[in-house]
Design a protein around this motif. Structure first.
Motif, PDB file in Angstrom:
ATOM      1  N   LEU A  93      -0.477  86.424  37.353  1.00  0.00           N
ATOM      2  CA  LEU A  93      -1.897  86.739  37.242  1.00  0.00           C
ATOM      3  C   LEU A  93      -2.081  87.761  36.127  1.00  0.00           C
ATOM      4  O   LEU A  93      -1.369  88.766  36.078  1.00  0.00           O
ATOM      5  N   LYS A 112      -6.528  86.358  45.617  1.00  0.00           N
ATOM      6  CA  LYS A 112      -6.039  85.568  44.481  1.00  0.00           C
ATOM      7  C   LYS A 112      -4.518  85.479  44.493  1.00  0.00           C
ATOM      8  O   LYS A 112      -3.937  84.435  44.182  1.00  0.00           O
ATOM      9  N   ASP A 159      -3.501  82.506  36.734  1.00  0.00           N
ATOM     10  CA  ASP A 159      -4.887  82.823  37.056  1.00  0.00           C
ATOM     11  C   ASP A 159      -5.224  84.166  36.424  1.00  0.00           C
ATOM     12  O   ASP A 159      -4.339  84.870  35.913  1.00  0.00           O
TER      13      ASP A 159
END
Length: 615
Positions: free
Chosen positions: A486, A523, A509
């Motif tokens: 991430l 997330k 992401d």
């Protein structure tokens, strides 16, 4: 002593067979139940929606306070029975989007769960704290409720979900027999009989309802549901508690990215709801209200209208009404949505649905989805299946604790350790966490420690940017190619400026400020669940442009079915003793089937095609 006479049971989870697919709203208020004189028309019960397939399979979406009235309705049917004394229903399927209280508070008061003879399958996302059963059991502990979950009398099975698809209802049956050449030459197939047999096979082998799930953008793990009646082909998308990924879209509305470039998470949201007949979408705020509600986990009516237009949706139901919104204010919201449709329709009309209708959901509202099924529609973006992995959305029990299942360790690479600590403290509930203030240090032990996820700041204080770190990790080994990474950026504008480079390095992401630690934890958990069975995207061929031109020159793409191809797939299936055989053509975004034997599908996303690797 009085005795209760139970009616004869119907098939578990099935209502009397109807000719149409129906939806009934039992609760559509957000956050907390309300009972006020100025909220009578649209109601004050929290989220609960009933989906009844044309074959009688029942799905209950969420168990907010509205589920109490549904339960009373079902009990009246169950004990009332029909003229022959047979129960009109004896259970169904319950789909929980997430376990915030306004979506599960009706569960302990849902009387059908207490009735012996009723049968229920309960589905929901597995979180870092445990299974969906654990979460539902938590609110029924002694301190909060007098009846323990174990005392529910119905036959109840619990299923943890991730992203993917599966079917409910129907019964499995063998693959239909092949109709191929016999001795002495070719035998001409009876196309009508074969099509009818295949259609029947697809409905029953898959079930009455195809369910597709995709994670939404909310501070806790939340699933959106796409339900398709496999007989009538009508579709409901249920999207509650969802905030735009690009939070600028909360005030400005949705704008699609260039379809030739890497798509955004909001584009994938449009993919998921593409072409549905009814979309029930979170519209708790207006754009004017949203600026004070960023990171609260909800959408604006402007965003919902825009994504519905882009997705080619037929009907948009405004849902999850703010607890402070009166009937008059809800009607103002409907007018705002209608004005938005007229304003934005031209921007999407070239590719999307031009006849979107909008209404506000209300308690006890009954909707016949069949009346909206009139012709095909296409969205601005071709829909990509919600699953990042190949297979069912149902997560089978594995005996692991949440800590063991989610990861061995998470590595945070932040310039300032104090900025990372609030995130680390939340992740430590289910993970081991290591904080680095130097990307070089993290890289030096990467192969040895093999974390299950990295969260790295783009500007982390060292010479190595977040993108540089991602590139180097991807070059390490097979583990480095698979580990979720991430990337945290200071704002959405920074993300936009580096997005193409980020796609090249396969950033998993993005986390852009402003954000809450809860959002980052969610997330992280989503990324780790997706990576447990990750499907790798095929590399584009070096002659892709020429290949596509040659493909189009054949004239086969999007052409009508032909017996000469169908015969080949039938023979291949029989000779190879496999249930599925296809003639597959790959264009820019799709795997399109010229012939498909053994499954009901016209195409799949290119990213999920084995043949995309073959070319």
């Amino acid at each position: 002593m009085a005795t209760i006479q139970f009616p004869k049971e119907a098939e578990p989870g099935k209502e009397e067979t109807s000719a149409v697919t129906t939806v009934k709203v039992w609760g559509c208020r957000g956050s907390i139940p309300r009972s006020e004189p100025n909220m009578i028309k649209y109601g004050g019960s929290t989220s609960c929606v009933e989906f009844l397939s044309s074959s009688g399979t029942r799905v209950v979406l969420d168990m907010g306070s509205g589920s109490y009235a549904l339960g009373q309705h079902m009990i009246g049917q169950y004990f009332g029975g029909g003229p022959d004394g047979k129960a009109r229903n004896s259970g169904g399927n319950i789909f929980i989007t997430h376990t915030h209280w306004d979506h599960i508070q009706g569960f302990p008061f849902f009387v059908p769960l207490f009735i012996p003879g009723m049968s229920w399958d309960v589905y929901g996302p597995r979180g870092s704290a445990g299974s969906i059963r654990d979460s539902l059991s938590g609110q029924m502990q002694y301190d909060y409720f007098p009846v323990n979950l174990n005392y529910l009398g119905a036959d109840i099975r619990y299923h943890d979900l991730t992203e993917g698809d599966f079917h409910v209802g129907g019964e499995k049956r063998p693959t239909p027999p092949l109709s191929t050449a016999g001795d002495g030459g070719d035998k001409k197939d009876d196309g009508d009989d074969e099509d009818a047999e295949t259609e029947s096979f697809c409905q029953e082998i898959g079930g009455d309802i195809r369910v597709t799930t995709q994670y939404l953008h909310h501070p806790c793990l939340t699933l959106g549901y796409r339900l398709e009646d496999t007989k009538t082909k009508v579709t409901l998308c249920y999207i509650t508690d969802h905030e735009p990924y690009d939070m600028r879209m909360g005030t400005e509305g949705y704008t699609p990215s260039d379809v030739l470039s890497a798509r955004t998470a909001d584009d994938r949201h449009v993919d998921f709801i593409s072409g549905c007949d009814l979309l029930l979408h979170d519209t708790q705020y207006t754009a004017a209200q949203y600026k004070d509600k960023v990171t609260w986990g909800h959408s604006t009516v402007e965003y919902a209208v825009d994504v519905a237009l882009a997705a080619g949706v037929r009907q948009l139901g405004l849902f999850h009404h703010d607890p402070m919104r009166s009937d008059e204010q809800v009607e103002e919201l409907v007018q705002l949505a209608k004005d938005r449709i007229e304003k934005r329709r031209g921007g999407f009309a070239a590719t999307a649905c031009s006849d979107l209708e909008v209404f506000a959901a209300y308690d006890k509202q009954e909707l016949d989805l069949q009346q909206w099924k009139s012709g095909s529609r296409r969205s601005l973006l071709s829909r990509e299946s919600s699953t990042r992995s190949i297979g069912s959305a149902i997560s089978e029990p594995n005996g692991l604790s949440p800590r063991e299942e989610f990861c061995g360790a998470v590595a945070l690479i932040f310039k300032d350790r104090s900025a990372a600590e609030p995130i680390a403290s939340l992740l430590r509930v289910g993970c081991d966490v290591q904080i680095y203030t130097d990307a070089e240090d993290a890289l030096s032990v990467a192969e040895k420690d093999k974390p299950s996820l990295y969260l790295v700041q783009q500007e982390n204080g060292g010479e190595m940017t977040g993108l540089d770190f991602c590139r180097k990790v991807r070059e390490l080994s097979e583990w480095g190619m698979e580990v979720p990474i991430l990337l945290e950026t200071n704002d959405q504008d920074t993300l936009d400026s580096i997005r193409s480079d980020a796609e090249d390095t396969e950033v998993t992401d993005f986390v852009s400020k402003p954000y809450s630690p809860e959002y980052v934890r969610t997330k992280a958990h989503i990324a780790m669940q997706r990576s447990q069975c990750r499907w790798r995207k095929a590399v584009l061929p070096s002659d892709e442009t020429i290949r596509l031109e040659t493909l189009r020159d054949t004239g086969l793409l999007d052409s009508k079915p032909e017996e000469r191809f169908d015969r080949l797939t039938r023979i291949a299936s029989r000779c190879m003793d496999v249930p599925v055989a296809v003639v597959s053509l790959i264009d820019e975004s799709r795997q399109w089937f010229k012939s498909c034997h053994g499954m009901c599908a016209a195409e799949t996303p290119r990213d999920q095609a084995f043949c995309a690797h073959a070319i």
